[in-house]
Design a protein around this motif. Structure first.
Motif, PDB file in Angstrom:
ATOM      1  N   GLN A 121      21.378   1.810 -14.125  1.00 37.42           N
ATOM      2  CA  GLN A 121      20.140   1.616 -13.717  1.00 37.42           C
ATOM      3  C   GLN A 121      19.922   1.719 -12.076  1.00 37.42           C
ATOM      4  OE1 GLN A 121      21.897  -0.060 -15.953  1.00 37.42           O
ATOM      5  NE2 GLN A 121      20.511  -1.364 -17.056  1.00 37.42           N
ATOM      6  N   ILE A 127      13.148   4.790 -13.797  1.00 35.56           N
ATOM      7  CA  ILE A 127      13.827   5.082 -14.862  1.00 35.56           C
ATOM      8  C   ILE A 127      12.851   5.643 -15.840  1.00 35.56           C
ATOM      9  CG2 ILE A 127      14.929   4.051 -16.767  1.00 35.56           C
ATOM     10  CD1 ILE A 127      16.299   2.265 -14.927  1.00 35.56           C
ATOM     11  N   ARG A 165      16.317  -0.256 -23.873  1.00 37.94           N
ATOM     12  CA  ARG A 165      15.975   0.745 -23.263  1.00 37.94           C
ATOM     13  C   ARG A 165      14.761   0.468 -22.519  1.00 37.94           C
ATOM     14  NH1 ARG A 165      18.379   4.483 -27.334  1.00 37.94           N
ATOM     15  NH2 ARG A 165      20.185   5.271 -26.696  1.00 37.94           N
ATOM     16  N   VAL A 168      14.083  -1.930 -19.630  1.00 45.27           N
ATOM     17  CA  VAL A 168      14.375  -1.318 -18.169  1.00 45.27           C
ATOM     18  C   VAL A 168      13.511  -0.026 -17.696  1.00 45.27           C
ATOM     19  CG1 VAL A 168      16.723  -2.151 -18.346  1.00 45.27           C
ATOM     20  CG2 VAL A 168      16.345   0.141 -18.867  1.00 45.27           C
TER      21      VAL A 168
END
Length: 200
Positions: A121, A127, A165, A168
Protein backbone atom coordinates in the motif's frame (compact mmCIF):
# COMPACT_ATOMS: atom_id res chain seq x y z
CA UNK A 1 7.05 9.75 -11.68
CA UNK A 2 3.28 9.88 -12.23
CA UNK A 3 0.66 9.94 -9.50
CA UNK A 4 0.12 6.22 -8.76
CA UNK A 5 -3.27 4.63 -8.20
CA UNK A 6 -3.09 0.97 -7.18
CA UNK A 7 -6.01 -1.11 -8.40
CA UNK A 8 -6.67 -4.26 -6.41
CA UNK A 9 -9.44 -6.80 -5.92
CA UNK A 10 -10.06 -10.51 -5.73
CA UNK A 11 -10.00 -12.97 -8.59
CA UNK A 12 -12.77 -12.34 -11.11
CA UNK A 13 -13.57 -8.88 -9.74
CA UNK A 14 -12.96 -7.10 -13.06
CA UNK A 15 -9.47 -5.66 -12.69
CA UNK A 16 -8.50 -6.28 -16.32
CA UNK A 17 -11.76 -4.85 -17.68
CA UNK A 18 -11.35 -1.74 -15.53
CA UNK A 19 -7.69 -1.33 -16.50
CA UNK A 20 -8.64 -1.54 -20.20
CA UNK A 21 -11.26 1.18 -19.70
CA UNK A 22 -8.71 3.46 -18.06
CA UNK A 23 -6.21 2.70 -20.85
CA UNK A 24 -8.74 3.93 -23.44
CA UNK A 25 -8.75 7.25 -21.56
CA UNK A 26 -4.99 7.55 -22.05
CA UNK A 27 -3.88 6.26 -18.68
CA UNK A 28 -0.63 4.26 -18.54
CA UNK A 29 -1.13 0.78 -17.07
CA UNK A 30 1.40 -1.26 -15.13
CA UNK A 31 -0.05 -4.74 -14.57
CA UNK A 32 1.61 -7.07 -12.04
CA UNK A 33 -0.04 -10.12 -13.60
CA UNK A 34 1.37 -9.26 -17.04
CA UNK A 35 4.80 -8.80 -15.51
CA UNK A 36 4.48 -12.15 -13.73
CA UNK A 37 3.55 -13.90 -16.99
CA UNK A 38 6.55 -12.33 -18.73
CA UNK A 39 8.88 -13.50 -15.96
CA UNK A 40 7.56 -17.04 -16.32
CA UNK A 41 8.22 -16.87 -20.05
CA UNK A 42 11.69 -15.33 -20.14
CA UNK A 43 13.50 -15.44 -16.80
CA UNK A 44 15.72 -18.54 -16.98
CA UNK A 45 16.81 -18.30 -13.32
CA UNK A 46 13.18 -18.33 -12.20
CA UNK A 47 12.38 -21.23 -14.52
CA UNK A 48 15.34 -23.21 -13.17
CA UNK A 49 14.21 -22.58 -9.59
CA UNK A 50 10.68 -23.74 -10.46
CA UNK A 51 12.11 -26.85 -12.12
CA UNK A 52 14.19 -27.71 -9.05
CA UNK A 53 11.23 -27.18 -6.72
CA UNK A 54 8.33 -28.74 -8.66
CA UNK A 55 10.13 -31.00 -11.12
CA UNK A 56 9.68 -31.53 -14.86
CA UNK A 57 5.92 -32.11 -14.59
CA UNK A 58 5.28 -28.39 -14.02
CA UNK A 59 6.29 -27.68 -17.64
CA UNK A 60 4.23 -28.35 -20.75
CA UNK A 61 7.32 -28.47 -23.00
CA UNK A 62 10.50 -26.52 -23.72
CA UNK A 63 10.44 -24.53 -20.48
CA UNK A 64 6.82 -23.44 -20.94
CA UNK A 65 5.22 -23.40 -17.49
CA UNK A 66 1.88 -25.18 -17.20
CA UNK A 67 0.12 -22.19 -15.62
CA UNK A 68 -3.15 -23.96 -14.70
CA UNK A 69 -1.15 -26.69 -12.94
CA UNK A 70 1.03 -24.12 -11.16
CA UNK A 71 -2.05 -22.24 -9.99
CA UNK A 72 -3.61 -25.48 -8.77
CA UNK A 73 -0.51 -26.28 -6.74
CA UNK A 74 -0.35 -22.75 -5.32
CA UNK A 75 -3.94 -22.78 -4.10
CA UNK A 76 -3.80 -26.35 -2.77
CA UNK A 77 -0.68 -25.83 -0.69
CA UNK A 78 0.15 -22.88 1.54
CA UNK A 79 3.80 -23.94 1.50
CA UNK A 80 3.91 -23.93 -2.33
CA UNK A 81 2.06 -20.61 -2.44
CA UNK A 82 4.57 -18.95 -0.11
CA UNK A 83 7.51 -20.41 -2.01
CA UNK A 84 6.26 -19.11 -5.38
CA UNK A 85 5.38 -15.73 -3.90
CA UNK A 86 8.83 -15.40 -2.33
CA UNK A 87 10.42 -16.29 -5.66
CA UNK A 88 8.38 -13.99 -7.89
CA UNK A 89 7.38 -11.09 -5.65
CA UNK A 90 10.77 -9.31 -5.47
CA UNK A 91 11.19 -9.49 -9.25
CA UNK A 92 7.63 -8.37 -9.94
CA UNK A 93 8.13 -5.47 -7.50
CA UNK A 94 11.39 -4.41 -9.15
CA UNK A 95 9.96 -4.54 -12.67
CA UNK A 96 6.74 -2.79 -11.60
CA UNK A 97 8.62 0.12 -10.06
CA UNK A 98 10.80 0.41 -13.15
CA UNK A 99 7.72 0.67 -15.37
CA UNK A 100 6.01 3.10 -12.99
CA UNK A 101 9.06 5.35 -13.08
CA UNK A 102 8.74 5.69 -16.86
CA UNK A 103 5.00 6.44 -16.90
CA UNK A 104 4.19 9.39 -19.16
CA UNK A 105 0.52 9.94 -18.30
CA UNK A 106 -0.62 12.42 -15.62
CA UNK A 107 -1.41 9.48 -13.40
CA UNK A 108 -0.68 5.77 -13.71
CA UNK A 109 -2.81 2.74 -12.86
CA UNK A 110 -0.84 0.01 -11.11
CA UNK A 111 -2.82 -3.26 -11.16
CA UNK A 112 -1.82 -5.24 -8.07
CA UNK A 113 -3.97 -8.28 -7.18
CA UNK A 114 -1.82 -9.08 -4.12
CA UNK A 115 -1.52 -5.51 -2.83
CA UNK A 116 -2.76 -6.38 0.67
CA UNK A 117 -1.15 -9.80 0.85
CA UNK A 118 2.29 -8.34 0.05
CA UNK A 119 1.74 -5.11 2.02
CA UNK A 120 2.42 -2.79 -0.93
CA UNK A 121 0.00 0.00 0.00
CA UNK A 122 2.82 2.41 0.83
CA UNK A 123 3.99 2.49 -2.80
CA UNK A 124 0.77 4.04 -4.12
CA UNK A 125 -0.66 7.53 -3.75
CA UNK A 126 -4.18 6.16 -3.74
CA UNK A 127 -5.83 2.73 -3.59
CA UNK A 128 -8.76 1.74 -5.79
CA UNK A 129 -10.71 -1.42 -5.02
CA UNK A 130 -13.02 -3.23 -7.40
CA UNK A 131 -15.71 -4.90 -5.33
CA UNK A 132 -18.13 -7.58 -6.46
CA UNK A 133 -20.77 -9.81 -4.92
CA UNK A 134 -19.27 -13.16 -3.90
CA UNK A 135 -21.74 -15.30 -5.87
CA UNK A 136 -21.16 -13.26 -9.01
CA UNK A 137 -17.40 -13.39 -8.46
CA UNK A 138 -17.48 -17.18 -8.25
CA UNK A 139 -19.74 -17.52 -11.30
CA UNK A 140 -17.64 -15.18 -13.48
CA UNK A 141 -14.33 -16.76 -12.49
CA UNK A 142 -15.54 -20.34 -13.01
CA UNK A 143 -16.84 -19.43 -16.47
CA UNK A 144 -13.73 -17.46 -17.48
CA UNK A 145 -11.14 -19.97 -16.26
CA UNK A 146 -13.16 -23.14 -16.94
CA UNK A 147 -12.79 -24.36 -13.35
CA UNK A 148 -15.26 -25.58 -10.74
CA UNK A 149 -16.94 -23.43 -8.10
CA UNK A 150 -15.01 -25.44 -5.51
CA UNK A 151 -11.69 -24.47 -7.11
CA UNK A 152 -12.73 -20.81 -7.25
CA UNK A 153 -13.64 -20.92 -3.56
CA UNK A 154 -10.18 -22.26 -2.73
CA UNK A 155 -8.55 -19.36 -4.54
CA UNK A 156 -10.81 -16.79 -2.85
CA UNK A 157 -10.10 -18.22 0.60
CA UNK A 158 -6.35 -17.98 -0.05
CA UNK A 159 -6.61 -14.28 -0.92
CA UNK A 160 -7.13 -11.27 1.32
CA UNK A 161 -10.68 -10.85 2.59
CA UNK A 162 -13.04 -8.28 1.13
CA UNK A 163 -13.08 -6.42 4.44
CA UNK A 164 -9.30 -6.19 4.62
CA UNK A 165 -9.27 -4.63 1.15
CA UNK A 166 -12.09 -2.23 1.97
CA UNK A 167 -10.25 -1.09 5.09
CA UNK A 168 -7.33 0.30 3.04
CA UNK A 169 -9.22 1.48 -0.06
CA UNK A 170 -9.58 5.17 -0.84
CA UNK A 171 -12.07 4.51 -3.64
CA UNK A 172 -14.32 1.56 -4.44
CA UNK A 173 -15.75 0.57 -7.81
CA UNK A 174 -18.99 -1.40 -7.65
CA UNK A 175 -18.65 -4.02 -10.38
CA UNK A 176 -22.00 -5.75 -9.92
CA UNK A 177 -23.75 -3.98 -12.79
CA UNK A 178 -23.42 -3.50 -16.52
CA UNK A 179 -20.32 -2.46 -18.46
CA UNK A 180 -21.95 0.94 -19.08
CA UNK A 181 -22.34 1.54 -15.35
CA UNK A 182 -18.76 0.39 -14.80
CA UNK A 183 -17.46 2.70 -17.52
CA UNK A 184 -19.24 5.71 -16.03
CA UNK A 185 -17.52 5.04 -12.71
CA UNK A 186 -14.16 4.81 -14.50
CA UNK A 187 -14.71 8.12 -16.29
CA UNK A 188 -15.60 9.87 -13.02
CA UNK A 189 -12.59 8.40 -11.21
CA UNK A 190 -10.28 9.42 -14.04
CA UNK A 191 -11.38 13.03 -13.59
CA UNK A 192 -10.71 12.79 -9.85
CA UNK A 193 -7.26 11.31 -10.35
CA UNK A 194 -6.34 13.92 -12.97
CA UNK A 195 -7.23 16.55 -10.35
CA UNK A 196 -5.26 14.81 -7.58
CA UNK A 197 -2.21 14.40 -9.83
CA UNK A 198 -1.87 18.18 -10.16
CA UNK A 199 -0.93 18.38 -6.49
CA UNK A 200 1.71 15.62 -6.53
Amino acid sequence: MSYIVALTGGIGSGKTTIANMFAKLGVNIVDSDCISRQILLTNREVLMAIYKYFGKKIFIKDWIVNRPLLRKKIFNSKEDRLWVNNLLHPIICRDSHAQLAFSQSSWCLWVVPLLIENNLQCYANRILLTDIDLKLQIKRTAKRDQITYHEVNKIIRAQATSWSRISVADDIIDNNGSLDILNRQVIDLNQNYLHFSKYL
